[in-house]
Design a protein around this motif. Sequence first.
Motif, short mmCIF file in Angstrom:
data_model
loop_
_atom_site.label_atom_id
_atom_site.label_comp_id
_atom_site.label_asym_id
_atom_site.label_seq_id
_atom_site.Cartn_x
_atom_site.Cartn_y
_atom_site.Cartn_z
N LEU A 276 -15.57 -21.46 8.40
CA LEU A 276 -15.94 -20.52 9.47
C LEU A 276 -15.16 -19.23 9.30
O LEU A 276 -14.07 -19.21 8.70
N ALA A 277 -15.69 -18.14 9.85
CA ALA A 277 -14.93 -16.89 9.90
C ALA A 277 -13.74 -17.11 10.81
O ALA A 277 -13.84 -17.73 11.88
N ALA A 278 -12.58 -16.62 10.39
CA ALA A 278 -11.35 -16.87 11.14
C ALA A 278 -11.47 -16.40 12.59
O ALA A 278 -11.05 -17.11 13.52
N GLU A 279 -12.08 -15.25 12.82
CA GLU A 279 -12.15 -14.69 14.18
C GLU A 279 -13.14 -15.43 15.07
O GLU A 279 -13.09 -15.30 16.29
N LEU A 280 -14.05 -16.20 14.46
CA LEU A 280 -15.05 -16.91 15.25
C LEU A 280 -14.83 -18.42 15.28
O LEU A 280 -15.60 -19.15 15.91
N ALA A 281 -13.78 -18.90 14.59
CA ALA A 281 -13.57 -20.34 14.46
C ALA A 281 -13.37 -21.01 15.81
O ALA A 281 -14.02 -22.03 16.12
N GLU A 282 -12.46 -20.50 16.62
CA GLU A 282 -12.16 -21.13 17.91
C GLU A 282 -13.40 -21.16 18.80
O GLU A 282 -13.71 -22.20 19.42
N LYS A 283 -14.12 -20.05 18.84
CA LYS A 283 -15.32 -19.95 19.68
C LYS A 283 -16.40 -20.91 19.18
O LYS A 283 -17.09 -21.57 19.98
N SER A 284 -16.54 -21.03 17.87
CA SER A 284 -17.56 -21.91 17.30
C SER A 284 -17.23 -23.37 17.59
O SER A 284 -18.11 -24.16 17.98
N LEU A 285 -15.99 -23.75 17.40
CA LEU A 285 -15.60 -25.14 17.64
C LEU A 285 -15.80 -25.53 19.10
O LEU A 285 -16.20 -26.66 19.41
N ALA A 286 -15.51 -24.59 19.99
CA ALA A 286 -15.74 -24.86 21.41
C ALA A 286 -17.22 -25.07 21.67
O ALA A 286 -17.61 -25.92 22.50
N ARG A 287 -18.05 -24.31 20.97
CA ARG A 287 -19.49 -24.45 21.14
C ARG A 287 -19.96 -25.83 20.68
O ARG A 287 -20.86 -26.42 21.26
N TYR A 288 -19.33 -26.36 19.63
CA TYR A 288 -19.72 -27.67 19.12
C TYR A 288 -19.10 -28.81 19.92
O TYR A 288 -19.52 -29.97 19.77
N GLY A 289 -18.09 -28.49 20.72
CA GLY A 289 -17.39 -29.53 21.47
C GLY A 289 -16.55 -30.42 20.56
O GLY A 289 -16.38 -31.62 20.82
N LEU A 290 -16.02 -29.85 19.48
CA LEU A 290 -15.25 -30.62 18.50
C LEU A 290 -13.76 -30.27 18.58
O LEU A 290 -13.39 -29.10 18.71
N ALA A 291 -12.93 -31.31 18.48
CA ALA A 291 -11.49 -31.10 18.32
C ALA A 291 -11.23 -30.92 16.82
O ALA A 291 -11.75 -31.67 15.99
N ALA A 292 -10.47 -29.89 16.49
CA ALA A 292 -10.26 -29.60 15.07
C ALA A 292 -8.91 -28.94 14.87
O ALA A 292 -8.33 -28.37 15.80
N THR A 293 -8.44 -29.04 13.64
CA THR A 293 -7.19 -28.40 13.25
C THR A 293 -7.49 -27.36 12.18
O THR A 293 -8.18 -27.66 11.20
N LEU A 402 -25.04 -28.97 13.87
CA LEU A 402 -23.84 -29.03 14.71
C LEU A 402 -24.13 -28.64 16.16
O LEU A 402 -23.46 -29.12 17.08
N LYS A 403 -25.11 -27.75 16.35
CA LYS A 403 -25.41 -27.30 17.71
C LYS A 403 -26.84 -26.78 17.78
O LYS A 403 -27.34 -26.15 16.86
N HIS A 404 -27.50 -27.10 18.90
CA HIS A 404 -28.84 -26.59 19.17
C HIS A 404 -28.89 -26.21 20.64
O HIS A 404 -28.66 -27.06 21.51
N GLU A 405 -29.15 -24.92 20.93
CA GLU A 405 -29.21 -24.46 22.31
C GLU A 405 -30.19 -23.30 22.42
O GLU A 405 -30.44 -22.58 21.43
N PRO A 406 -30.77 -23.07 23.59
CA PRO A 406 -31.68 -21.93 23.76
C PRO A 406 -30.89 -20.62 23.74
O PRO A 406 -29.76 -20.55 24.23
N PHE A 407 -31.54 -19.59 23.19
CA PHE A 407 -30.88 -18.30 23.07
C PHE A 407 -31.88 -17.21 23.47
O PHE A 407 -32.94 -17.07 22.86
#
Length: 935
Positions: A276-293, A402-407
């Motif tokens: 993932l792009a470093a600046e979007l990693a935290e936001k993306s992981l939150a979107r997936y609902g995944l715990a990650a390091t 990893l994720k499917h949502e309406p946009f």
Amino acid sequence: MANDAKPDYKSTLNLPDTPFPMRGDLAKREPVWLKDWDEKGLYFRIRKACAGRPLFILHDGPPYANGDIHMGHAAGKILKDIVVKSKTMAGFDAPYTPGWDCHGLPIEHQIEKKHGRNLEPNKQRALCREFAAEQIARQKVDFKRLGIHGDWDNSYTTMNPPTEGAEIRALGRIWKQGLLYRGLKPVNWCIDCGSALAEAEVEYEDRTSPAIDVGYRMIDRDKLAKLAGAPLTDAKPIDAVIWTTTPWTLPGSQAISVNPELAYVLAETDSRYLLLAAELAEKSLARYGLAATIVPGTIAGAQLEGLKAKHPFLDREVPIVVGAHVTLDAGTGLVHTAPAHGVDDFDMGVKYKLSLEQPVDDEGKYKSFVPLLAGTSVRAADKPILELLQARNAPQSDTALLKHEPFRHSYPHCWRHKTPIIFRATTQWFIAMDKPAAGGKTLREAAMKAISETTFYPAWGRGRIEAMISGRPDWTLSRQRNWGVPLALFLDRETDQLHPDTEALIEKAAAMVDKGGIEAWFAASCEDFGVDPKAYRKISDTMDVWFDSGVTHFSVLRGLAGQRWPADLYLEGSDQHRGWFQSSLLTGCAMDGRAPYNALLTHGFTVDGQGRKMSKSLGNVIAPQKVNDTLGAEMIRLWIAATDYSGELAISDEILKRVVESYRRIRNTLRFLLANIADFDPQKDLLPPDQWLEIDRYALAMTRAFAQECTEAYGRFEFHTVTQRMQIFCSEDLGAFYLDILKDRLYTCPRESRARRSAQSVLHHVTQVLLRLMAPVLTFTAEEAWTVLHPGKEESLFFHTWNDVLPAQADENGLAVKWARLREIRAVVQKELEALRQAGSIGSSLAAEVELAAPEGDRALLESLGEDLRFALITSAARVVPGAELAVRVTPSAHAKCERCWHYRADVGSNPAHPAICGRCVTNLKSPGEPRTHA
């Protein structure tokens, strides 16, 4: 008096009379006038009267020949008519030739609905031509009904064979400039049209799309781990995660794009690593609902170039490529790349030599070589593609999805079908925006320069079209349709190069179409052109319909008798910044190095009283045909003129009621003027201003100022300012002031007296000015009144201009200042009179007497009117006394009422022969009547 009979004083009054009716009855009478104008050839007689004047050319943007006209059509056409008529009245020769746009998909679609698809092409073209002619005939009736003057019998159509031939010549001129090319590029594609679309045929609407995050399993896992600077001790796979709102494009995915300047990281989850792009990693992981390091260390995007991954559900390797189009606005910082679809994707495909093969056919279905989805429509592809993504790998936590949502977002739609378009890389013909033409400039540069040299009404139009030109792609010119002007070109069967005699062949094709229409081209063979069919093929594509109307400055305007190029003005709705305004600009700059117009006027859309678009489902449609049949077209004309067209044009039944009331005030004013000059012959009765009463000379000054304001507003195309000023002039300047004061003099003074002829001289000039100024807007009413002024004569108001109508006079500024103050004082008096009336102490203002205490300046002003002050105040007596400040005292008159003039005077009955009237009226029973100097 004989037999002691009571005198008939009413017969001694000059009571107004006119054949101009109070009720216009416009819905019934307008068609009669139109028939009369048509039979007398009014438009052509106006042209004859204007011969030799400077030209003003408004070139008509052709409405599409499909369906009855709506209120938007009416607004545009009437605004054009007001422009043309105002320029005619301003002293120009302003011819107007209406036109129609006739080719294109909407008409072809109508024929397909009626006769079915798969018609023989020439049969389809014949039916289209017939249908367009029927639509034009219907629309022409409705346009003429609106009172629009024009050369209706010689209107132009883009399907006229010589016009079609000229369009082919225009294509040739653009080709000679080096701007026409054939290429494989992504284009806007409408599945319903089955054709490419130009930018002008695309509009943006909000829609909800499935936004998905998809993992591409990395093949070069170890290389990527090494780049991360932290060796991965486990065997977990790495997925490069992309984000897209167009799942249907995944079968065309050939690469993953990253930005070379961005930093990327690996995020470790229970089952895999995610790139993932470093600046979007935290936001993306939150979107997936995944715990990650997050694995320590970052990777520059440029370092990822060349690494390979697996397509998520097809047997395909996809490389990572780098491009500046990847941003951090949304998603993951990685973008899947389908060169057969998006513009940026296509550019990356060319750069990295990726496959450009198009997986989607003209009907929007996956082609037979696409595994798992062959024959599926892209509109129905989301569900099976999501299922394919979820099926990859076990367990479920390791699926590619990893994720499917309406946009919810803005998305391009076909302007005809209102359906979402797709992007397809297809081989089409284009007009280049950034290729230097024969003159050295690119078309984009030439267009931007032309915009800077164009005048815009309103001014915001400049920025709107500049933004569109600065960012627009090359013009997709070709269409895969039958009902259109052909791209009259021949291509080498082996090399796809144009025939070496293209210039001569284009002219031959144009000459053929001049005589036989586009059907002649499609029916002709290569041999008819002297071209070897074994070596060359004749193109079957047609041209974008915007090209048809866009080149009318070449195909029509320059061929119209008595007109010239460039046009002074183009006038259309605000959507035409991406349509006709733009296509005309680009073709003009491509062919002539400049815009085909000097100015652009833009009007807004018609909406209901609440600002909503009109639609049958909302039940808020107001059809011009219905208004014509109930209120008259004059009400539509007045509504349009009174509305500030730079914004939306709101109309409703309530708004039309207010328009009717406004019209009634103008008509009543006009009726008063006509009635009171019915016995006035300007050839013998007209007095020069130096013989007029002072208030009459002020009325001349007031009328001149009104005329100047209106003509200047017409010159700026500010028609709402004209109508507002006209309302004020009729209601306040005339009705509530001058004409109200004038009634006594007009009715009671001797018919031939100087006092009455002075008033009539002014009314004659006021009528002339008012009719001329209202004529561009209220054409029916102005012409009706003009015939009252010239009974039995073959006259038209439009044979005249509004220049030099009013006579000159000295010291108008001084008069204006003096009477402006007198009107202010009069307003104070009227307020006091109204209070007395409300209290029941008096009936009319003539039942009152006024005493004005005034400081020195005002006192001198009031005293200068002498005995005429009471006439200016419309009271039976008026006295001026010294005062520190203005003060008004109103008292009911104690005197008897004169039966003739209704003034309350002490001398009523002083003459035994006339016991019921005042001394002034006795004097006025014989010439020359009472002396009057000021009012």
